[in-house]
Design a protein around this motif. Structure first.
Motif, short mmCIF file in Angstrom:
data_model
loop_
_atom_site.label_atom_id
_atom_site.label_comp_id
_atom_site.label_asym_id
_atom_site.label_seq_id
_atom_site.Cartn_x
_atom_site.Cartn_y
_atom_site.Cartn_z
N UNK A 130 -1.42 2.74 0.30
CA UNK A 130 -2.66 2.26 0.89
C UNK A 130 -2.37 1.87 2.34
N UNK A 131 -2.96 2.59 3.31
CA UNK A 131 -2.71 2.31 4.72
C UNK A 131 -3.59 1.16 5.18
N UNK A 132 -2.97 0.16 5.78
CA UNK A 132 -3.72 -1.02 6.23
C UNK A 132 -4.28 -0.83 7.64
N UNK A 133 -3.57 -0.10 8.48
CA UNK A 133 -4.01 0.08 9.87
C UNK A 133 -5.12 1.12 9.98
N UNK A 134 -5.88 1.07 11.06
CA UNK A 134 -6.94 2.06 11.34
C UNK A 134 -6.81 2.56 12.76
N UNK A 135 -7.36 3.74 13.00
CA UNK A 135 -7.31 4.33 14.34
C UNK A 135 -8.25 3.60 15.30
N UNK A 136 -9.43 3.21 14.83
CA UNK A 136 -10.40 2.56 15.70
C UNK A 136 -11.15 3.58 16.56
N UNK A 137 -11.98 3.05 17.45
CA UNK A 137 -12.81 3.96 18.27
C UNK A 137 -12.40 3.98 19.74
N UNK A 138 -11.46 3.11 20.10
CA UNK A 138 -11.01 3.06 21.49
C UNK A 138 -10.05 4.21 21.75
N UNK A 139 -10.46 5.21 22.55
CA UNK A 139 -9.59 6.39 22.77
C UNK A 139 -8.28 6.05 23.47
N UNK A 140 -8.27 4.93 24.24
CA UNK A 140 -7.04 4.56 24.95
C UNK A 140 -5.96 4.01 24.00
N UNK A 141 -6.40 3.57 22.83
CA UNK A 141 -5.44 2.98 21.90
C UNK A 141 -5.19 3.85 20.67
N UNK A 176 3.95 2.55 9.52
CA UNK A 176 3.58 1.84 8.29
C UNK A 176 3.81 2.75 7.08
N UNK A 177 3.35 3.98 7.18
CA UNK A 177 3.57 4.95 6.10
C UNK A 177 5.07 5.16 5.88
N UNK A 178 5.80 5.32 6.98
CA UNK A 178 7.23 5.54 6.88
C UNK A 178 7.96 4.39 6.21
N UNK A 179 7.58 3.17 6.58
CA UNK A 179 8.22 1.99 6.00
C UNK A 179 7.94 1.90 4.50
N UNK A 180 6.71 2.18 4.10
CA UNK A 180 6.37 2.12 2.69
C UNK A 180 7.03 3.24 1.89
N UNK A 181 7.15 4.41 2.51
CA UNK A 181 7.89 5.49 1.86
C UNK A 181 9.36 5.12 1.70
N UNK A 182 9.90 4.49 2.72
CA UNK A 182 11.29 4.05 2.67
C UNK A 182 11.51 3.07 1.52
N UNK A 183 10.59 2.14 1.36
CA UNK A 183 10.70 1.18 0.26
C UNK A 183 10.65 1.89 -1.09
N UNK A 184 9.77 2.88 -1.20
CA UNK A 184 9.65 3.61 -2.46
C UNK A 184 10.92 4.41 -2.74
N UNK A 185 11.44 5.08 -1.70
CA UNK A 185 12.69 5.84 -1.88
C UNK A 185 13.82 4.90 -2.28
N UNK A 186 13.88 3.75 -1.63
CA UNK A 186 14.91 2.75 -1.94
C UNK A 186 14.83 2.35 -3.40
N UNK A 187 13.63 2.09 -3.87
CA UNK A 187 13.41 1.70 -5.25
C UNK A 187 13.82 2.81 -6.22
N UNK A 188 13.41 4.02 -5.90
CA UNK A 188 13.74 5.16 -6.76
C UNK A 188 15.25 5.42 -6.77
N UNK A 189 15.87 5.26 -5.60
CA UNK A 189 17.31 5.48 -5.51
C UNK A 189 18.09 4.45 -6.31
N UNK A 190 17.62 3.22 -6.31
CA UNK A 190 18.28 2.17 -7.08
C UNK A 190 18.27 2.53 -8.57
N UNK A 191 17.13 3.00 -9.05
CA UNK A 191 17.03 3.41 -10.45
C UNK A 191 17.92 4.62 -10.73
N UNK A 192 17.93 5.57 -9.80
CA UNK A 192 18.75 6.78 -9.97
C UNK A 192 20.24 6.44 -10.02
N UNK A 193 20.66 5.54 -9.14
CA UNK A 193 22.06 5.12 -9.13
C UNK A 193 22.46 4.52 -10.47
#
Length: 417
Positions: free
Chosen positions: A147-158, A169-186
């Motif tokens: 679930x992505x918390x951030x939004x693009x918004x309407x300001x084209x400059x940002x 944010x997506x990358x960090x959450x994927x990292x946490x999931x991979x970490x969790x899955x790897x712990x179980x796999x180990x």
């Protein structure tokens, strides 16, 4: 239940009250902070429990040296000096074929360990390749659950900045999931693999090591005769136990494994290396599949610029990140698996090196004993008589040290040190 100390290992404290209590010299505030019981427990651990482990490990090695001196080296040296030089030379010549055979047995044991180490490397490599493909294939499903918390918004400059924030944010959450899955796999896949491998190696080695030490003892009797005391100290100790005790003293950087090995046996020592190996491999796998390290590459490639022109921006970003990571994992799976297997084999290497030193030393000591005795016998009767007297004095001193060391170990156990 999540600590090694149970309930006595959990403390609820107020750090700010502890600080204010100390700075303002308010004993009541300090006591209510809960810091004092924690400090007391920490002190006990550092001065008693941890110190006990640190003291017992070298003590165990020292005891092994003392036993070797008092029960083997000194009696053998003294017995050799009771022979004539011609008789000792005759005996040494007669056992030379056996010595060469002992060297071959040593080489076979080390080769067995090396072959198993290489086999483990191949197994791990295949397991890691399979695992990396699994991670890559599961990424889309894992991303859909985010679930992505951030939004693009309407300001084209940002928009660019917001898009990058969503990507991280997506990358960090994927990292946490991979970490969790790897712990179980180990825990469920990798560690059982390593443990099974060590048990297989233990089974392969046990008979060879027993034969080595049996041959070694027979050779010593042929050369130096029976020990001067009534019962040989090695009669009730298996060859594997002798091997483990010696190997434990040689392993560098693996004091925990050596400690376990000296106390419980070779199989347990090998198994105790398993978690170290698994953790190292798991960290490497995560490093190779870390989304955070891939996202800057995707951003630099202008992928986010394409995403900004589409609707459902968050999903587009997730999809692009997943595509990039998935492609990277599959493209480098063989290269990364090879690197991980090599890293794992480096962790097992000290055990093999230690075994080679231990077994080689056993043969070397016999040769050195004979050479020293021949020099003494060639120096004349008076010199031989003086050397035997020195050996007797040394034996008495070693017995005193042995008794003192026994008392020291008892004091450690009773926390009297």
């Amino acid at each position: 239940s999540r600590t090694g100390f149970g309930a006595s290992g959990v403390f609820f404290i107020s750090a700010i009250n502890a600080l204010d209590g100390r700075l303002d010299k308010k004993p009541d505030l300090l006591e209510s902070s809960g810091i004092l019981p924690l400090e007391e427990k920490l002190y006990d651990f550092l001065t008693k429990d941890r110190a006990k482990v640190k003291l017992l490990q070298p003590t165990r090695g020292l005891m092994r040296v003392i036993l070797e001196l008092s029960d083997e080296i000194i009696p053998a040296r003294r017995n050799s000096l009771l022979l004539s030089k011609d008789e000792l030379e005759k005996r040494y010549k007669s056992v030379e074929p056996q010595l060469r055979d002992m060297e071959k047995r040593c080489d076979i044991i080390i080769k067995t360990m090396r072959d198993h180490r290489n086999d483990l490397g191949d197994r791990v490599k295949q397991f890691v390749i399979t695992r990396m493909v699994e991670i890559a294939d599961n990424l889309p499903d894992w991303a859909n659950e985010i679930e992505v918390e951030g939004t693009i918004g309407i300001n084209p400059l940002k928009m660019q900045q917001r898009a990058e924030e969503i990507a991280y944010e997506v990358g960090e959450k994927l990292k946490q999931r991979i970490d969790q899955e790897q712990d179980t796999w180990q825990k469920e896949i990798l560690l059982p693999l390593v443990q099974k491998h060590t048990e297989e190696m233990n089974t392969m080695l046990e008979g060879k090591i027993e034969d080595f030490y049996t041959g070694l003892d027979q050779l010593k009797v042929q050369l130096f005769g029976e020990p001067s005391h009534a019962e040989s100290p090695q009669e009730n100790i298996s060859g594997m136990e002798r091997f483990v005790a010696a190997v434990g003293g040689f392993i560098v950087g693996g004091a925990g494994a050596a400690f376990v090995g000296g106390a419980l046996g070779f199989k347990e020592m090998l198994k105790s290396l398993g978690p170290q190996i698994a953790i190292g491999i798991g960290m490497l796998v995560l490093g190779f599949t870390n989304p955070i390290t891939i996202i800057p590459v995707l951003i630099a490639a202008g992928i986010l610029q394409l995403v900004l022109k589409a609707n459902t921006v968050s999903n587009k970003i997730k999809n692009k990140i997943v595509e990039g990571i998935k492609a990277s994992i599959k493209e480098k799976k063989y290269e990364n698996a090879e690197a991980i297997a090599k890293e794992m084999m480096k962790k097992v290497q000290p055990l093999e090196d230690a075994a080679s030193k231990v077994l080689g030393k056993e043969i070397k000591v016999i040769k050195e004993q004979v050479e020293a005795a021949l020099r003494d016998l060639g120096a004349g009767e008076a010199h031989v008589k003086s050397t035997i007297e020195e050996l007797n004095n040394l034996e008495n001193k070693v017995k005193v040290l042995r008794s003192q060391l026994d008392d020291f170990v008892f004091d450690i156990a009773e926390n009297k040190f």
